[in-house]
Design an enzyme around this catalytic site. Sequence first.
Site, PDB file in Angstrom:
ATOM      1  N   ASN A 105       0.939  -1.356  -0.012  1.00  0.00           N
ATOM      2  CA  ASN A 105      -0.061  -0.338   0.082  1.00  0.00           C
ATOM      3  C   ASN A 105       0.706   1.391  -0.122  1.00  0.00           C
ATOM      4  O   ASN A 105       1.768   1.058   0.013  1.00  0.00           O
ATOM      5  CB  ASN A 105      -0.768   0.104   1.312  1.00  0.00           C
ATOM      6  CG  ASN A 105      -2.723   0.164   0.541  1.00  0.00           C
ATOM      7  OD1 ASN A 105      -2.560   2.297   0.862  1.00  0.00           O
ATOM      8  ND2 ASN A 105      -3.018  -0.310   0.374  1.00  0.00           N
ATOM      9  N   ARG A 106       0.333   2.420   0.740  1.00  0.00           N
ATOM     10  CA  ARG A 106       1.001   3.867  -0.045  1.00  0.00           C
ATOM     11  C   ARG A 106       2.027   4.014   1.042  1.00  0.00           C
ATOM     12  O   ARG A 106       1.796   4.153   2.416  1.00  0.00           O
ATOM     13  CB  ARG A 106       0.048   4.286  -0.107  1.00  0.00           C
ATOM     14  CG  ARG A 106      -1.239   4.211  -1.087  1.00  0.00           C
ATOM     15  CD  ARG A 106      -2.125   5.386  -1.562  1.00  0.00           C
ATOM     16  NE  ARG A 106      -2.370   5.511  -3.024  1.00  0.00           N
ATOM     17  CZ  ARG A 106      -3.425   3.978  -2.595  1.00  0.00           C
ATOM     18  NH1 ARG A 106      -3.929   3.088  -2.737  1.00  0.00           N
ATOM     19  NH2 ARG A 106      -3.913   3.571  -4.056  1.00  0.00           N
ATOM     20  N   HIS A 131       2.720   0.187  -3.358  1.00  0.00           N
ATOM     21  CA  HIS A 131       3.557  -0.897  -3.248  1.00  0.00           C
ATOM     22  C   HIS A 131       4.560  -1.647  -3.904  1.00  0.00           C
ATOM     23  O   HIS A 131       4.771  -2.384  -4.639  1.00  0.00           O
ATOM     24  CB  HIS A 131       2.290  -2.411  -4.161  1.00  0.00           C
ATOM     25  CG  HIS A 131       1.050  -2.356  -4.009  1.00  0.00           C
ATOM     26  ND1 HIS A 131       0.389  -2.367  -2.687  1.00  0.00           N
ATOM     27  CD2 HIS A 131      -0.325  -2.444  -4.833  1.00  0.00           C
ATOM     28  CE1 HIS A 131      -0.835  -2.161  -2.712  1.00  0.00           C
ATOM     29  NE2 HIS A 131      -0.936  -2.033  -3.680  1.00  0.00           N
ATOM     30  N   HIS A 201      -1.050  -9.865  -2.644  1.00  0.00           N
ATOM     31  CA  HIS A 201      -2.620  -9.147  -3.426  1.00  0.00           C
ATOM     32  C   HIS A 201      -3.428  -9.847  -4.294  1.00  0.00           C
ATOM     33  O   HIS A 201      -3.447  -9.719  -5.551  1.00  0.00           O
ATOM     34  CB  HIS A 201      -1.764  -8.247  -4.834  1.00  0.00           C
ATOM     35  CG  HIS A 201      -2.518  -6.806  -4.771  1.00  0.00           C
ATOM     36  ND1 HIS A 201      -3.492  -6.781  -5.571  1.00  0.00           N
ATOM     37  CD2 HIS A 201      -2.710  -5.476  -3.764  1.00  0.00           C
ATOM     38  CE1 HIS A 201      -4.031  -5.378  -5.699  1.00  0.00           C
ATOM     39  NE2 HIS A 201      -3.802  -4.398  -4.506  1.00  0.00           N
ATOM     40  N   TYR A 203      -6.468 -10.986  -6.275  1.00  0.00           N
ATOM     41  CA  TYR A 203      -7.642 -11.277  -6.686  1.00  0.00           C
ATOM     42  C   TYR A 203      -8.462 -12.259  -6.822  1.00  0.00           C
ATOM     43  O   TYR A 203      -8.271 -13.207  -7.580  1.00  0.00           O
ATOM     44  CB  TYR A 203      -8.083 -10.461  -8.165  1.00  0.00           C
ATOM     45  CG  TYR A 203      -6.730  -9.252  -8.190  1.00  0.00           C
ATOM     46  CD1 TYR A 203      -7.073  -7.941  -7.268  1.00  0.00           C
ATOM     47  CD2 TYR A 203      -6.511  -8.430  -9.039  1.00  0.00           C
ATOM     48  CE1 TYR A 203      -6.618  -6.381  -7.914  1.00  0.00           C
ATOM     49  CE2 TYR A 203      -5.319  -7.621  -9.623  1.00  0.00           C
ATOM     50  CZ  TYR A 203      -5.567  -6.912  -8.471  1.00  0.00           C
ATOM     51  OH  TYR A 203      -4.833  -4.761  -8.490  1.00  0.00           O
ATOM     52  N   ASP A 274     -12.003   0.761  -1.273  1.00  0.00           N
ATOM     53  CA  ASP A 274     -10.466   0.137  -0.939  1.00  0.00           C
ATOM     54  C   ASP A 274     -10.098   0.951   0.102  1.00  0.00           C
ATOM     55  O   ASP A 274      -9.435   2.378   0.260  1.00  0.00           O
ATOM     56  CB  ASP A 274      -9.691   0.983  -2.149  1.00  0.00           C
ATOM     57  CG  ASP A 274      -8.699   1.409  -2.675  1.00  0.00           C
ATOM     58  OD1 ASP A 274      -7.606   0.078  -1.758  1.00  0.00           O
ATOM     59  OD2 ASP A 274      -8.332   1.528  -3.543  1.00  0.00           O
ATOM     60  N   GLN A 312      -6.908  -4.685   3.888  1.00  0.00           N
ATOM     61  CA  GLN A 312      -6.533  -3.515   3.226  1.00  0.00           C
ATOM     62  C   GLN A 312      -8.266  -4.195   2.319  1.00  0.00           C
ATOM     63  O   GLN A 312      -7.815  -5.796   1.359  1.00  0.00           O
ATOM     64  CB  GLN A 312      -5.767  -3.419   2.050  1.00  0.00           C
ATOM     65  CG  GLN A 312      -6.048  -2.462   1.148  1.00  0.00           C
ATOM     66  CD  GLN A 312      -6.561  -1.075   1.519  1.00  0.00           C
ATOM     67  OE1 GLN A 312      -5.365  -0.236   2.747  1.00  0.00           O
ATOM     68  NE2 GLN A 312      -6.539   0.059   0.460  1.00  0.00           N
ATOM     69  N   GLU A 340      -6.007  -7.863   1.592  1.00  0.00           N
ATOM     70  CA  GLU A 340      -4.407  -7.740   1.981  1.00  0.00           C
ATOM     71  C   GLU A 340      -3.999  -6.939   3.547  1.00  0.00           C
ATOM     72  O   GLU A 340      -4.520  -6.849   3.444  1.00  0.00           O
ATOM     73  CB  GLU A 340      -4.054  -6.954   1.137  1.00  0.00           C
ATOM     74  CG  GLU A 340      -4.276  -6.855  -0.443  1.00  0.00           C
ATOM     75  CD  GLU A 340      -5.035  -5.361  -1.103  1.00  0.00           C
ATOM     76  OE1 GLU A 340      -3.839  -4.591  -0.502  1.00  0.00           O
ATOM     77  OE2 GLU A 340      -5.220  -5.293  -1.863  1.00  0.00           O
TER      78      GLU A 340
HETATM   79  C1  BGC Z   1      -4.772  -0.713  -3.197  1.00  0.00           C
HETATM   80  C2  BGC Z   1      -5.790  -0.062  -4.856  1.00  0.00           C
HETATM   81  C3  BGC Z   1      -4.746  -0.192  -5.789  1.00  0.00           C
HETATM   82  C4  BGC Z   1      -4.962  -1.668  -5.915  1.00  0.00           C
HETATM   83  C5  BGC Z   1      -4.194  -2.210  -7.246  1.00  0.00           C
HETATM   84  C6  BGC Z   1      -4.407  -1.284  -3.778  1.00  0.00           C
HETATM   85  O1  BGC Z   1      -3.917  -2.601  -2.566  1.00  0.00           O
HETATM   86  O2  BGC Z   1      -5.145  -0.082  -2.303  1.00  0.00           O
HETATM   87  O3  BGC Z   1      -5.671   1.588  -4.173  1.00  0.00           O
HETATM   88  O4  BGC Z   1      -5.575   0.244  -6.909  1.00  0.00           O
HETATM   89  O5  BGC Z   1      -3.877  -2.048  -5.110  1.00  0.00           O
HETATM   90  O6  BGC Z   1      -4.394  -3.091  -7.578  1.00  0.00           O
END
Ligand code: BGC
Length: 377
Positions: A105-106, A131, A201, A203, A274, A312, A340
Amino acid sequence: MKRYLLSLLAVGALFSCSPGGKSIAQLETKAFDTTLNGKAVSLYTLKNQAGMTAQITNYGARVVSLWVPDKDGKMQDVVWGYPSIAAYLEASDTYAGPVVGRYGNRIAASKFTLDTVEYTVTPNEGPNQLHGGPKGFSNQVWEALQSDSTSVTMSYLSPDGEEGYPGNLTLTVTYTMTGKGLEIDYSATTDAPTVVNPTSHVYFNLHGAANHSINSHVMQLFADRFTPTDAALIPTGEIAPVEGTPMDFRTPTAIGDRVDQTDYEPLKFGGGYDHNYVLNKAAGDPFQLAATVYEPATGIVMNVYTDQPGVQFYGGNAMDGKDDGKYDAKHLYRTGFALETQNYPDAPNHPHFPSSVLRPGETYTQKTLYEFQVKSN
Ligand code: BGC
């Protein structure tokens, strides 16, 4: 790179049968066999006794497929992904299935201070880092070692200064197909103080082939609080109750029920879900149930257990249908979700968030289990 070649992989692994006789269209190893940055890339297949099967490539330590039984006993691939390494390299969304890091994340303004030294990391989302930056762990080739048919260990040495992070960091991630589902065990050490926050990560789409919206999934999140963000999805530092808001998943609720309530600011900022949820810690048991997700059409239930403080929940709001996935499925809006398990986003800049600092002599560990069950309504 050493690895144990399963006999079925040696012949290209087209269709295999689980012990129940259920057919699985495994991806072919040869679609992933290549060399990137001088390192060998391949595909590793893990299977448990019930026939649950995972396929993982060492490009980004990435989960490519995961077959689990549905309520009729049919095997469904519940992972949103691509059919070949070429497709992963061309994809517009580079975060399908990998381990992300060094900081998942950020990181706000791509800066943090550790022991009075300010570090600048590589930005890749406006001024912020997402990331671990453009050359984060998800875009690296990991070493892979498969010693049996149920597990594979991937390791990556992230050199001092990579994407701006201090310290040579050695990270190993072991994927194990247990009797319950896919367990992910992380371990990391460093030779200088650093910050670390890797996460998976993947999906998921519990319909199986990822061409149905995940909005019908019914989710329960064991979190009373979340960390609100600004419009750039950087935490404000507040830890807010979910009560009385569309963030509240304390009782099972369909994801789509409230996702479009964009008059609620956090959903407006996220374009849907998100957000980092602050997990309720069960006393004395750091490995806890964080979430359950259920798809009524298939009866597939996924339970997420973790020892991490946060999760997340990302609901596929940026998925745009540009990429073709496995089984010719278009990767349309909200056809995948991620849970996540991790420390909170931007924790290095918020002293009251759990610490993400790792020092020489210490070992970072994380354990997360994606458990699968079925229920018939
Ligand atoms: C983030 C999203 C981002 C995504 C990318 C997530 O972990 O929080 O903002 O767009 O990852 O696939």
